[in-house]
Scaffold this active site. Structure first.
Site, mmCIF file in Angstrom:
data_model
loop_
_atom_site.group_PDB
_atom_site.id
_atom_site.type_symbol
_atom_site.label_atom_id
_atom_site.label_comp_id
_atom_site.label_asym_id
_atom_site.label_seq_id
_atom_site.Cartn_x
_atom_site.Cartn_y
_atom_site.Cartn_z
ATOM 1 N N ASP A 21 0.851 -1.180 0.000
ATOM 2 C CA ASP A 21 0.000 0.000 0.000
ATOM 3 C C ASP A 21 0.892 1.237 0.000
ATOM 4 O O ASP A 21 1.734 1.405 0.891
ATOM 5 C CB ASP A 21 -0.900 -0.034 1.242
ATOM 6 C CG ASP A 21 -2.066 0.922 1.127
ATOM 7 O OD1 ASP A 21 -2.729 0.916 0.088
ATOM 8 O OD2 ASP A 21 -2.301 1.672 2.094
ATOM 9 N N ASP A 80 -3.280 2.511 -5.728
ATOM 10 C CA ASP A 80 -2.107 2.580 -4.846
ATOM 11 C C ASP A 80 -1.945 1.341 -3.992
ATOM 12 O O ASP A 80 -1.269 1.387 -2.985
ATOM 13 C CB ASP A 80 -2.201 3.822 -3.958
ATOM 14 C CG ASP A 80 -3.374 3.757 -3.004
ATOM 15 O OD1 ASP A 80 -4.315 2.992 -3.276
ATOM 16 O OD2 ASP A 80 -3.341 4.472 -1.987
ATOM 17 N N GLU A 81 -2.573 0.234 -4.389
ATOM 18 C CA GLU A 81 -2.391 -0.965 -3.567
ATOM 19 C C GLU A 81 -2.569 -2.224 -4.385
ATOM 20 O O GLU A 81 -3.268 -2.238 -5.400
ATOM 21 C CB GLU A 81 -3.335 -0.956 -2.363
ATOM 22 C CG GLU A 81 -4.788 -0.960 -2.736
ATOM 23 C CD GLU A 81 -5.687 -1.109 -1.511
ATOM 24 O OE1 GLU A 81 -5.376 -1.919 -0.623
ATOM 25 O OE2 GLU A 81 -6.702 -0.406 -1.474
#
Length: 358
Positions: free
Chosen positions: A9, A107-108
């Site tokens: 993350d 974003d992960e």
DNA sequence: TCTGGGGTCCTAGGACCC
DNA sequence: TCTGGGGTCCTAGGACCC
């Protein structure tokens, strides 16, 4: 060697990307959201850690954020730049030998790999991402996806944290059930009415009680969440979208029918452009409308036949709106087009997969 | 103090059919 | 006087996540 799930993350992703091209802002409170104008109706997408010290959080109205920290630097959201950074991050993960990468959002991602020492693997991933992009991430290690995902929160920022069957209750047992991934305010309140406050209480709740309260699928699912159980299978099958939509918040509420028709027409054209880019026609129209100030509704209508005609979609949305017979001022309109499913339907193993941004 | 924009899944209940 | 049982399709509405 065992099979591990790593959840990667990115830390303060949007703000971190902005700081890369504006290094003079490092160390200052930075807020990314809307068009970067805190007098407008828009919300915070990401706040830098310095801004979070003032109590600024994602989802907070920019007007509130600027009151909490008038000195903060407000920047507009710049999607193409984040998309490029995201692709760089994901490619770095895919380049890790033996790694299977399941993208969850901008974003992960989950990374599945065999490792004798997942801590070493996690550190290597952090370092590789930093070297390739200049961005820091946190990594959660777990023996299930659920545990890896939750572990990441304990590692932030720039840290690594592990959560397994052996440590689950020691770490999570006394925490509120709402700390779990997938249990928000509403389900938390319903659980509380059943006398279930903590993760441990949820884990130990009789399944029949959960089924009675939440249904045949959701009930057992909640029990498994409480125990940190679930799949450890990381699936890199590309995500296939079900729908595309657009919505717009009006800086001044709409009161005229002509304005409403214009807005629905524009949204419908945007939706059709997205659907056409995939070559998939629209089968159902979803209308979302927020009447000033806070009351939001959604309505769905199936189309008689699949279409890529924006006028059909706009007319369907307008008919749904008319059916509401509500002439209060309109603050937000959204049109979403559900697409013809692919040949053979959607991959059922990816139903829990990527949600949100590509 | 005031509410983005992008997504997905689940449940209940009505209509309709055999 | 009481109202099958199973199935599908559809809409409304709730909930959650990034």
């Amino acid at each position: 060697m065992s099979r591990w799930v790593l959840h990667v993350d990115m830390d303060q992703f949007l703000a971190a990307v902005e700081l890369l091209r504006r290094p003079e802002l490092v160390g200052q409170p930075v807020v990314v959201g809307g068009r970067g104008d805190p007098t407008e109706r828009a919300v915070v997408s990401t706040a830098s850690y310095e801004a979070r010290e003032f109590g600024i959080r994602s989802g907070m109205p920019l007007k509130v954020a600027v009151r909490r920290c008038p000195e903060a630097v407000f920047l507009p959201v710049d999607f193409p730049v984040y998309e490029a950074a995201s692709e760089q991050v994901m490619q770095t993960l895919r380049d890790v030998p033996g790694a299977v990468v399941e993208v969850l959002g901008w974003d992960e991602a989950f990374v599945g790999l065999d490792s004798a020492d997942p801590q070493v693997a996690a550190r290597a991933i952090h370092d590789a991402v930093l070297a390739a992009t200049g961005l820091h991430c946190s990594v959660g290690i777990g023996d299930t996806k659920v545990r890896a995902k939750i572990a990441t929160d304990f590692g932030k920022p720039q840290g690594i944290f592990s959560l397994t069957q052996d440590t689950w209750f020691e770490v999570m047992g006394d925490r509120p059930a709402t700390a779990l991934w997938g249990i928000g305010k509403a389900i938390g309140a319903r659980l509380a009415r059943l006398g279930i406050q903590t993760v441990r209480q949820l884990a130990e709740a009789p399944e029949e009680d959960l089924v009675a309260a939440f249904g045949a699928a959701t009930g057992p699912h909640l029990g498994r969440l409480g125990r940190g159980e679930g799949s450890n299978h990381v699936d890199d099958t590309p995500w296939v979208a079900r729908a595309h939509g657009h919505e717009v918040t009006f800086q001044v509420d709409l009161t005229e029918r002509a304005q409403v028709e214009d807005a629905l027409g524009g949204l419908s054209r945007q939706v059709v452009a997205d659907l056409a880019a995939e070559g998939r026609a629209c089968i159902r129209v979803h209308l979302k409308v927020r009447f000033a100030p806070f009351f939001t509704l959604t309505r769905v209508r199936k189309l008689p036949e699949p279409t890529l005609d924006p006028q059909v979609i706009a007319a369907t949305a307008l008919a749904l709106l008319d059916k509401l017979a509500d002439d209060r001022p309109i603050r937000l309109l959204g049109v979403r087009g559900e697409m013809v499913p692919p040949e053979g339907g959607y991959d059922p193993s990816r139903t829990q997969g990527r949600r949100g941004a590509p």
